[in-house]
Scaffold this motif. Structure first.
Motif, PDB file in Angstrom:
ATOM      1  N   MET A 104      41.545  42.715  33.930  1.00 23.84           N
ATOM      2  CA  MET A 104      41.010  43.905  34.621  1.00 23.84           C
ATOM      3  C   MET A 104      41.268  43.844  36.132  1.00 23.84           C
ATOM      4  SD  MET A 104      39.540  45.667  32.241  1.00 23.84           S
ATOM      5  CE  MET A 104      40.503  45.053  30.883  1.00 23.84           C
ATOM      6  N   GLY A 105      41.822  42.714  36.585  1.00 26.72           N
ATOM      7  CA  GLY A 105      42.152  42.603  38.012  1.00 26.72           C
ATOM      8  C   GLY A 105      41.166  41.787  38.828  1.00 26.72           C
ATOM      9  N   ALA A 106      40.273  41.068  38.138  1.00 26.21           N
ATOM     10  CA  ALA A 106      39.307  40.248  38.887  1.00 26.21           C
ATOM     11  C   ALA A 106      40.018  39.053  39.512  1.00 26.21           C
ATOM     12  CB  ALA A 106      38.200  39.759  37.960  1.00 26.21           C
ATOM     13  N   THR A 107      39.674  38.764  40.744  1.00 20.90           N
ATOM     14  CA  THR A 107      40.224  37.565  41.400  1.00 20.90           C
ATOM     15  C   THR A 107      39.366  36.356  41.005  1.00 20.90           C
ATOM     16  OG1 THR A 107      38.817  37.984  43.297  1.00 20.90           O
ATOM     17  CG2 THR A 107      41.061  38.848  43.411  1.00 20.90           C
ATOM     18  N   ASP A 108      39.895  35.175  41.260  1.00 21.63           N
ATOM     19  CA  ASP A 108      39.110  33.955  41.010  1.00 21.63           C
ATOM     20  C   ASP A 108      37.840  33.974  41.852  1.00 21.63           C
ATOM     21  OD1 ASP A 108      41.124  33.182  39.354  1.00 21.63           O
ATOM     22  OD2 ASP A 108      42.046  31.781  40.777  1.00 21.63           O
ATOM     23  N   ASP A 109      37.953  34.551  43.036  1.00 21.21           N
ATOM     24  CA  ASP A 109      36.822  34.637  43.951  1.00 21.21           C
ATOM     25  C   ASP A 109      35.690  35.472  43.339  1.00 21.21           C
ATOM     26  OD1 ASP A 109      36.003  33.952  46.713  1.00 21.21           O
ATOM     27  OD2 ASP A 109      35.774  36.126  46.850  1.00 21.21           O
ATOM     28  N   TYR A 110      36.063  36.572  42.697  1.00 22.48           N
ATOM     29  CA  TYR A 110      35.072  37.460  42.068  1.00 22.48           C
ATOM     30  C   TYR A 110      34.285  36.703  40.998  1.00 22.48           C
ATOM     31  CZ  TYR A 110      33.329  41.549  39.463  1.00 22.48           C
ATOM     32  OH  TYR A 110      32.527  42.471  38.833  1.00 22.48           O
ATOM     33  N   ILE A 111      35.024  35.921  40.191  1.00 20.91           N
ATOM     34  CA  ILE A 111      34.376  35.155  39.117  1.00 20.91           C
ATOM     35  C   ILE A 111      33.546  34.012  39.717  1.00 20.91           C
ATOM     36  CG2 ILE A 111      34.852  33.662  37.110  1.00 20.91           C
ATOM     37  CD1 ILE A 111      37.440  35.541  36.811  1.00 20.91           C
ATOM     38  N   ALA A 112      34.132  33.337  40.702  1.00 20.44           N
ATOM     39  CA  ALA A 112      33.436  32.203  41.327  1.00 20.44           C
ATOM     40  C   ALA A 112      32.122  32.655  41.970  1.00 20.44           C
ATOM     41  CB  ALA A 112      34.335  31.549  42.373  1.00 20.44           C
ATOM     42  N   LYS A 113      32.117  33.875  42.525  1.00 17.38           N
ATOM     43  CA  LYS A 113      30.893  34.371  43.173  1.00 17.38           C
ATOM     44  C   LYS A 113      29.777  34.593  42.155  1.00 17.38           C
ATOM     45  CE  LYS A 113      32.660  36.335  47.418  1.00 17.38           C
ATOM     46  NZ  LYS A 113      33.243  37.518  48.048  1.00 17.38           N
ATOM     47  N   GLN A 114      30.147  34.999  40.937  1.00 11.55           N
ATOM     48  CA  GLN A 114      29.116  35.173  39.903  1.00 11.55           C
ATOM     49  C   GLN A 114      28.479  33.828  39.568  1.00 11.55           C
ATOM     50  OE1 GLN A 114      29.900  37.648  36.543  1.00 11.55           O
ATOM     51  NE2 GLN A 114      30.969  39.191  37.732  1.00 11.55           N
ATOM     52  N   TYR A 115      29.319  32.788  39.481  1.00 17.79           N
ATOM     53  CA  TYR A 115      28.795  31.445  39.229  1.00 17.79           C
ATOM     54  C   TYR A 115      27.952  30.971  40.415  1.00 17.79           C
ATOM     55  CZ  TYR A 115      31.125  30.332  34.853  1.00 17.79           C
ATOM     56  OH  TYR A 115      31.481  30.300  33.540  1.00 17.79           O
ATOM     57  N   ALA A 116      28.451  31.234  41.611  1.00 18.45           N
ATOM     58  CA  ALA A 116      27.754  30.786  42.818  1.00 18.45           C
ATOM     59  C   ALA A 116      26.373  31.430  42.907  1.00 18.45           C
ATOM     60  CB  ALA A 116      28.582  31.121  44.045  1.00 18.45           C
ATOM     61  N   ARG A 117      26.324  32.742  42.616  1.00 15.50           N
ATOM     62  CA  ARG A 117      25.056  33.475  42.694  1.00 15.50           C
ATOM     63  C   ARG A 117      24.040  32.902  41.705  1.00 15.50           C
ATOM     64  NH1 ARG A 117      27.391  38.309  43.481  1.00 15.50           N
ATOM     65  NH2 ARG A 117      27.707  38.629  41.269  1.00 15.50           N
ATOM     66  N   ARG A 118      24.506  32.715  40.474  1.00 18.85           N
ATOM     67  CA  ARG A 118      23.625  32.191  39.427  1.00 18.85           C
ATOM     68  C   ARG A 118      23.141  30.775  39.800  1.00 18.85           C
ATOM     69  NH1 ARG A 118      19.772  33.196  36.119  1.00 18.85           N
ATOM     70  NH2 ARG A 118      19.513  31.565  34.599  1.00 18.85           N
ATOM     71  N   SER A 119      24.085  29.958  40.264  1.00 20.86           N
ATOM     72  CA  SER A 119      23.748  28.567  40.597  1.00 20.86           C
ATOM     73  C   SER A 119      22.770  28.510  41.760  1.00 20.86           C
ATOM     74  CB  SER A 119      25.016  27.789  40.953  1.00 20.86           C
ATOM     75  OG  SER A 119      25.876  27.791  39.848  1.00 20.86           O
ATOM     76  N   PHE A 120      22.916  29.427  42.701  1.00 19.72           N
ATOM     77  CA  PHE A 120      22.000  29.463  43.843  1.00 19.72           C
ATOM     78  C   PHE A 120      20.565  29.692  43.363  1.00 19.72           C
ATOM     79  CE2 PHE A 120      19.743  31.677  47.266  1.00 19.72           C
ATOM     80  CZ  PHE A 120      19.928  30.780  48.304  1.00 19.72           C
ATOM     81  N   PHE A 121      20.400  30.655  42.448  1.00 17.56           N
ATOM     82  CA  PHE A 121      19.048  30.937  41.958  1.00 17.56           C
ATOM     83  C   PHE A 121      18.510  29.795  41.102  1.00 17.56           C
ATOM     84  CE2 PHE A 121      20.288  35.351  43.044  1.00 17.56           C
ATOM     85  CZ  PHE A 121      19.285  35.557  43.981  1.00 17.56           C
ATOM     86  N   ILE A 122      19.384  29.159  40.326  1.00 15.00           N
ATOM     87  CA  ILE A 122      18.955  27.974  39.568  1.00 15.00           C
ATOM     88  C   ILE A 122      18.501  26.902  40.562  1.00 15.00           C
ATOM     89  CG2 ILE A 122      19.769  26.037  38.131  1.00 15.00           C
ATOM     90  CD1 ILE A 122      21.520  28.003  36.638  1.00 15.00           C
ATOM     91  N   GLY A 123      19.274  26.743  41.647  1.00 12.04           N
ATOM     92  CA  GLY A 123      18.954  25.743  42.664  1.00 12.04           C
ATOM     93  C   GLY A 123      17.600  25.999  43.311  1.00 12.04           C
ATOM     94  N   LEU A 124      17.332  27.262  43.624  1.00 11.17           N
ATOM     95  CA  LEU A 124      16.038  27.613  44.226  1.00 11.17           C
ATOM     96  C   LEU A 124      14.900  27.319  43.260  1.00 11.17           C
ATOM     97  CD1 LEU A 124      16.312  31.015  46.133  1.00 11.17           C
ATOM     98  CD2 LEU A 124      15.969  28.746  47.077  1.00 11.17           C
ATOM     99  N   PHE A 125      15.079  27.803  42.026  1.00 20.12           N
ATOM    100  CA  PHE A 125      14.042  27.651  41.001  1.00 20.12           C
ATOM    101  C   PHE A 125      13.763  26.169  40.725  1.00 20.12           C
ATOM    102  CE2 PHE A 125      13.161  27.095  36.422  1.00 20.12           C
ATOM    103  CZ  PHE A 125      11.967  27.784  36.323  1.00 20.12           C
ATOM    104  N   SER A 126      14.845  25.422  40.420  1.00 24.81           N
ATOM    105  CA  SER A 126      14.657  24.007  40.072  1.00 24.81           C
ATOM    106  C   SER A 126      14.204  23.213  41.305  1.00 24.81           C
ATOM    107  CB  SER A 126      15.927  23.420  39.485  1.00 24.81           C
ATOM    108  OG  SER A 126      16.989  23.590  40.381  1.00 24.81           O
ATOM    109  N   GLY A 127      14.610  23.656  42.480  1.00 18.82           N
ATOM    110  CA  GLY A 127      14.195  22.986  43.711  1.00 18.82           C
ATOM    111  C   GLY A 127      12.688  23.084  43.908  1.00 18.82           C
ATOM    112  N   ILE A 128      12.155  24.294  43.712  1.00 21.44           N
ATOM    113  CA  ILE A 128      10.705  24.492  43.875  1.00 21.44           C
ATOM    114  C   ILE A 128       9.945  23.657  42.838  1.00 21.44           C
ATOM    115  CG2 ILE A 128       8.856  26.213  43.641  1.00 21.44           C
ATOM    116  CD1 ILE A 128      10.919  28.249  44.854  1.00 21.44           C
TER     117      ILE A 128
END
Lengths: 299, 239
Positions: free
Chosen positions: A210-234
């Motif tokens: 569909m034309g997604a760049t690696d960056d587009y996909i990586a950002k979805q992982y980054a976003r999810r991981s950030f929230f996991i990091g916040l949650f598990s951090g607390i």
């Protein structure tokens, strides 16, 4: 079966539903817990070391052996010592340690029922140095030996040095543990992300078409991981705080004067609190670069 | 309106001496030469296993040739980096035979994917997606998750997703295979309309009815090679 979704989904990858997501939450929580405990330990030891360092620099004690036949002679020796130290420029304060305090110090060894005046107890002279001054203990000991025999200088330095070396070893060890926890957490994120990429390989292929760049996909992982990091951090910091409270209540029963000096300063509290954000950022960046690197290599 | 009827001469796809093979398996296609010009419309035919899907995969940049040169929109894909490939793919619409929808998402979200990867704002996406889903008669099912849709509905979602970007080239693998005649006619009208607006169209099909009905050139794959028949009537005459 609910076949409708009300809200439009802006993340095409169902990352929250794969096994790697749960693994990441558990690993991250454990890592944050260990990191917090170790970092707190580091700050406590650091605080102890600083206090001990200070006491080495700040002062020392002179033991004046009593004259068993003539109490007046003992008092004269003590006075000589006090006058000697009062004449030195680097000395801030000189005082004779009182009977009450000596009794208190001896209590753990001798108990309540011993009369100290019956024992040939040495007199103790507490000497405090001015800020920024250091003493040459061998010179002081030599001078004292001349003017007041039966005295000895107890600079605490020998046993404090041993304690300091021990504490510094613990500091190095805690640093090593912090690095290990950090590395194991980072590797876990790396492999969990790679596993997740394998799980969602088909979706990622479609997104690429569909034309997604690696960056587009990586950002979805980054976003999810950030929230996991916040949650598990607390969660991790909270569990660690509970554990530390328990340990503190246990340690407060150990009265030896050594552990009483350990405390956390404001900077330490800030550092511990920032573990949550630090963890979230590490998860986010590791996931992002893992995705970029992996996609660039295999797909 | 086939390749012979267009006045535009820009090559959208240009293949020279292309060979496709997978690992140590024998070649699927060998020494293929093909040029698709802007605004052309072709059917792609051939028996199962003749290499239709491989040829289409190369056109939508999911496959690089084993040897030879493939240029898409003037870019040699052998030398293009990953970002360039992604930008080129945004100009290509693909309809897969097995739809390849994101089954956990709604019809709406599936159709919105090509616009989201381009970074379009959500208001514009909403407007365009709803309009297109209404056109393919899926406006009442737009919030249904795709795993619950019928085969025909999925096919329409796949087609809507392929054309939402108004692509420069549309590649469709059996796009009318799972829908009834009325919907098939409507979808073909959509492809023809897109072609009229300048989109290059390649439709892989086994349907002789479709080929008979529409007067477009045909790329036929056979014996690892490729032949282009300018138009059906001439093909029939030749055969």
């Amino acid at each position: 079966m609910n076949n409708k979704v009300k809200k439009h989904n802006h993340s095409e990858l169902p990352l929250e539903k794969d096994g790697a997501d749960l693994f990441l939450k558990i690993i991250s929580t454990i890592s944050v817990f260990l990191f917090t405990i170790t970092l707190t330990g580091y700050f406590m030891v650091n605080s102890l070391v600083n206090n001990w360092d200070k006491s080495i620099v700040d002062g020392f004690t002179i033991q004046v052996m009593p004259d068993e036949k003539d109490v007046t002679q003992t008092e004269l020796r003590v006075n000589k010592v006090i006058v000697f130290f009062e004449s030195l420029e680097e000395i801030e304060k000189v005082r004779l340690v009182g009977e009450k305090q000596i009794h208190k110090l001896m209590k753990p060894w001798l108990g309540d029922n011993v009369e100290l005046s019956d024992l040939p107890m040495p007199k103790l002279v507490d000497v405090r140095l001015k800020k920024g001054f250091k003493s040459d203990f061998s010179k002081i000991a030599a001078n004292l030996a001349e003017i007041a025999p039966y005295t000895s200088v107890n600079s605490h330095q020998v046993w404090l040095n041993k304690l300091l070396n021990f504490a510094k070893s613990i500091k190095i060890l805690t640093c090593g543990i912090l690095i290990l926890v950090f590395l194991s957490c980072t590797f876990s994120i790396f492999y969990a992300t790679k596993t997740s990429l394998g799980i969602h390989k088909n979706i990622i292929e479609i997104l690429h078409v569909m034309g997604a760049t690696d960056d587009y996909i990586a950002k979805q992982y980054a976003r999810r991981s950030f929230f996991i990091g916040l949650f598990s951090g607390i969660i991790g910091v909270f569990i660690a705080a509970l554990a530390l409270t328990f340990i503190q209540s246990f340690a407060s029963e150990l009265k030896g004067g050594i552990f009483d000096k350990a405390s956390l300063n404001f900077g330490a509290y800030i550092s511990i609190a920032s573990i949550v954000m630090f963890n979230a950022l590490i998860l986010m960046l590791t996931a992002y670069y893992t995705v970029k690197r992996t996609l660039g290599k295999i797909m | 309106m086939g390749i012979s009827k267009t006045n535009q001469s820009d090559a959208i796809v240009d293949m020279t001496n292309v060979c496709i093979k997978y690992g140590t398996d024998p070649e699927v296609l060998s020494d293929v030469k093909l040029e698709l010009k802007k605004g052309s419309f072709h059917f792609l035919t051939g028996k199962s296993g003749a290499g239709k899907t491989s040829l289409l995969s190369m056109m939508y940049l999911a496959l690089k040739p084993f040897s030879g040169t493939v240029s898409v929109f003037g870019t040699n894909i052998g030398f293009a980096d990953r970002n360039t490939m992604a930008m080129l793919r945004r100009r290509i619409g693909v309809v897969f035979q097995d739809f390849r929808l994101l089954e956990h998402l709604s019809a709406y979200d599936n159709v919105a994917v090509p616009l989201r990867v381009r970074g379009m704002n959500e208001n514009e996406i909403k407007k365009r997606v709803k309009e297109l889903l209404r056109w393919v008669e899926l406006d009442k099912s737009m919030d249904k998750i795709c795993s619950t849709l019928s085969g025909g509905e999925k096919q329409r979602v796949a087609i809507a997703r392929a054309v939402i970007n108004r692509p420069d080239i549309l590649l469709a693998d059996e796009p009318t295979g799972n829908v009834d005649d009325d919907i098939a006619q409507k979808l073909m009208k959509l492809f023809v309309e897109l072609n009229r607006l300048g989109t290059t169209v390649v439709i892989a099909t086994h349907s002789q009815d479709l080929i008979n009905k529409y007067n477009y050139p045909r790329i036929h794959l056979e014996n690892k090679g490729l032949r282009v028949f300018p138009a059906l009537r001439r093909v029939n005459n030749e055969q």
